[in-house]
Design an enzyme around this catalytic site. Structure first.
Site, PDB file in Angstrom:
ATOM      1  N   SER A 148       0.780  -1.156   0.100  1.00 31.68           N
ATOM      2  CA  SER A 148       0.050  -0.162  -0.169  1.00 31.68           C
ATOM      3  C   SER A 148       0.854   1.260  -0.020  1.00 31.68           C
ATOM      4  O   SER A 148       2.142   1.128   0.151  1.00 31.68           O
ATOM      5  CB  SER A 148      -0.889   0.059   1.404  1.00 31.68           C
ATOM      6  OG  SER A 148      -0.252   0.305   2.483  1.00 31.68           O
ATOM      7  N   LYS A 149       0.187   2.266  -0.093  1.00 31.65           N
ATOM      8  CA  LYS A 149       0.875   3.657  -0.072  1.00 31.65           C
ATOM      9  C   LYS A 149       1.889   3.881   0.950  1.00 31.65           C
ATOM     10  O   LYS A 149       3.120   4.429   0.553  1.00 31.65           O
ATOM     11  CB  LYS A 149      -0.305   4.906   0.103  1.00 31.65           C
ATOM     12  CG  LYS A 149      -1.046   5.337  -1.286  1.00 31.65           C
ATOM     13  CD  LYS A 149      -0.013   6.311  -1.661  1.00 31.65           C
ATOM     14  CE  LYS A 149      -0.618   6.541  -3.117  1.00 31.65           C
ATOM     15  NZ  LYS A 149       0.575   6.879  -4.134  1.00 31.65           N
ATOM     16  N   ARG A 150       1.736   3.250   2.103  1.00 35.06           N
ATOM     17  CA  ARG A 150       2.763   3.584   2.835  1.00 35.06           C
ATOM     18  C   ARG A 150       4.128   2.958   2.977  1.00 35.06           C
ATOM     19  O   ARG A 150       5.166   3.042   3.446  1.00 35.06           O
ATOM     20  CB  ARG A 150       2.259   3.347   4.387  1.00 35.06           C
ATOM     21  CG  ARG A 150       1.956   1.999   4.806  1.00 35.06           C
ATOM     22  CD  ARG A 150       1.264   1.722   6.003  1.00 35.06           C
ATOM     23  NE  ARG A 150       0.635   0.412   5.899  1.00 35.06           N
ATOM     24  CZ  ARG A 150       1.211  -0.601   6.359  1.00 35.06           C
ATOM     25  NH1 ARG A 150       2.585  -0.640   6.860  1.00 35.06           N
ATOM     26  NH2 ARG A 150       0.855  -1.922   6.493  1.00 35.06           N
ATOM     27  N   GLY A 173       5.884   3.198   0.176  1.00 39.15           N
ATOM     28  CA  GLY A 173       6.238   3.891  -0.759  1.00 39.15           C
ATOM     29  C   GLY A 173       5.638   3.858  -2.086  1.00 39.15           C
ATOM     30  O   GLY A 173       4.188   3.811  -2.278  1.00 39.15           O
ATOM     31  N   GLU A 188       4.664   6.768 -10.447  1.00 41.03           N
ATOM     32  CA  GLU A 188       5.459   7.200  -9.616  1.00 41.03           C
ATOM     33  C   GLU A 188       6.908   6.811  -9.732  1.00 41.03           C
ATOM     34  O   GLU A 188       7.701   7.546  -9.633  1.00 41.03           O
ATOM     35  CB  GLU A 188       5.038   6.873  -8.259  1.00 41.03           C
ATOM     36  CG  GLU A 188       3.929   7.633  -7.646  1.00 41.03           C
ATOM     37  CD  GLU A 188       3.413   7.079  -6.370  1.00 41.03           C
ATOM     38  OE1 GLU A 188       3.872   7.482  -5.297  1.00 41.03           O
ATOM     39  OE2 GLU A 188       2.578   6.370  -6.414  1.00 41.03           O
TER      40      GLU A 188
END
Ligand code: GLU
Length: 483
Positions: free
Chosen positions: A246-248, A250, A256
């Site tokens: 997930s986003k956390r 990175g 991205e």
């Protein structure tokens, strides 16, 4: 050829192109290219509420960037609605599906009740056996029904997954799932099965999270009289902490990674190893080797861990394998956007060409290039004066070293690495210093850093005037009080 491989990547445009989805695309693409088959892109845009503007383009851009070219499509399910209606109609008239008039509110209450009683969630089949009369009444009320599948109440659904082996589901754990929604759009299940059939898909390679949907699909294939494709469910991708990616953790969007300066070649290699391997040691596998060696037999069931350090290392390997010119061209946009605003634009390409060999050796990402090369461009270096005074030195010996070095460099006609070495190496001994001490002071003076590319090459690229000016500035700092 009737039995040649046809696979598809079927993204839902509900957000950014997640690396997990792109890994699925890559495995399909590798499987198709390995077997001389066909790779199809099909956009599953039937969930109107979750559709995100621009998502399709971002996904397709991601594929293009990685070089995952497709042979057919993109097909859009939203443009094929009548095909799903036809199938749903057929199922209803065969008695394999039925109209359900339950209101969203009733379904919500039913769900809440199931939760309260700790029962498995699922539709309670109230409309499964409505009489003609009951149906007519509902219709007269003007309710737009959904179409639900009449899941067999007993028995098992089994299939052989190419990665998981034999998989068995009890039919009584599968509820009467929706096929057509009241907005006229099909659900994922119906559209997916109808399209996989019509597009003559031979192998469905998709993420493990869909494994539990597959028995429904198998039941649909059976009811529709379609021959099902082979299934291969790819292992999950986890973050370093073994939690779902997930986003956390990175970057999770391929966009991205691109913006952070990863090379598409490295990304392809890295993603290919998330769940597949050639053997237990080979890490660097450029695209042609991936194509020639890819096989489903070597796809693992164990969740893959996305390891950023490994990606950085791998990206560095690919960066160093580029020709200097290729590297320079790819680094240019990152320099342009990454160097401080004070640096005059346009940047001098000749100067950049001389800097890049020194940076290519060290950069792990293209975004790092601007940071590593910054001291070549800025006017004022920003560093703590104490760095000029190396181990075993003091303000006086550091000043003396830099002053003498300056005097020796001033008259130099040729300012290349060899000439600098000839002058500076003996100077250390003359000053009673270790070379490390002299070179350390010079390195900080001309780059503002204690770690930088090889000193003489760096100085040569900076040029005599810049070096002298920087040494002079360093001497000023020492005079103003050193530490
Ligand atoms: N639309 C589904 C997704 O977003 C496709 C799953 C499948 O490949 O069947 O992943």
């Amino acid at each position: 050829m009737t039995n040649s491989v046809r696979v598809r990547f079927a993204p839902s445009p509900t957000g950014y192109p997640h690396v997990g989805n792109i890994r699925t695309a890559l495995f399909n693409w590798l499987f198709a290219r390995h077997s001389g088959g066909t790779f199809i892109v099909r956009v599953e845009d039937t969930d109107v509420a979750r559709k995100v503007e621009g998502a399709v383009e971002a996904i397709l851009d991601g594929l293009r960037w990685l070089g995952l070219d497709w042979d057919e499509g993109p097909y859009y399910q939203s443009q094929r609605l009548e095909l799903y209606h036809e199938a749903a109609q057929r199922l209803v008239s065969q008695g394999d599906a039925y109209y359900c008039y339950c209101s969203p509110q009733r379904l919500e209450e039913m769900r809440a009740e199931q939760v309260r009683r700790k029962q498995p969630p699922g539709y309670d089949r109230r409309c499964r056996d409505l009489t003609e009369k009951e149906r007519a009444e509902k219709e007269a009320e003007g309710i737009t029904p959904v179409v639900r599948f009449k899941t067999p109440l007993s028995g098992q659904t089994r299939f052989n997954d190419l990665i998981w082996g034999e998989v068995v589901f009890e039919n009584d754990t599968i509820d009467d799932f929706v096929l057509l929604k009241s907005d006229g759009y099909p659900t994922y299940h119906l559209a997916n099965v109808v399209d996989d059939h019509l597009m003559e898909i031979t192998h469905v390679l998709r993420a493990e999270e869909w494994l539990s949907s597959t028995p429904r699909h198998r039941l649909l294939y059976q009811a529709l009289g379609f021959e099902p494709p082979q299934f291969a469910h790819l292992p999950m991708i986890l973050g370093a902490d073994r939690a779902k990616l997930s986003k956390r953790h990175g970057a999770v969007s391929i966009t991205e990674y691109r913006e952070q300066g990863y090379l598409p070649e490295a990304m392809v290699n890295f993603l290919a190893l998330l769940g597949w391997s050639l053997d237990d040691k080979t890490e660097i596998l450029p695209q042609p080797e991936l194509i020639s060696s890819f096989s489903l037999e070597r796809v693992s069931r164990t969740a893959a861990i996305l390891n950023r350090d490994k990606l950085n290392w791998m990206n560095g390997v690919y960066i160093r394998s580029l020709s200097l010119e290729d590297f320079t061209q790819r680094a240019l946009p990152f320099l342009d956007s990454g160097l401080p605003a004070e640096v005059k634009r346009p940047l001098s390409i000749d100067y950049i060409r001389r800097i890049m060999p020194l940076i290519q050796e060290r950069a792990r990402t293209l975004a790092e290039v601007a940071e590593l090369a910054q001291f070549f461009f800025v006017d004022q270096l920003d560093y703590a004066p104490g760095l000029l005074i190396g181990k075993g030195m003091n303000q006086k010996s550091a000043s003396q070293a830099l002053e003498t070095a300056k005097q020796r460099l001033e008259p130099l006609e040729v300012f290349d690495a060899e000439s600098l070495e000839v002058v500076l190496r003996p100077l250390a001994e003359e000053l009673g210093l270790k070379t490390g001490q002299l070179f350390g002071a010079l390195r900080v003076a001309v780059t503002g850093r204690t770690a930088a590319p090889p000193l003489f090459q760096t100085m040569s690229v900076l040029g005599r005037e810049r070096c002298l000016r920087r040494i002079e500035a360093a001497l000023d700092r020492l005079r103003q009080g050193g530490r």
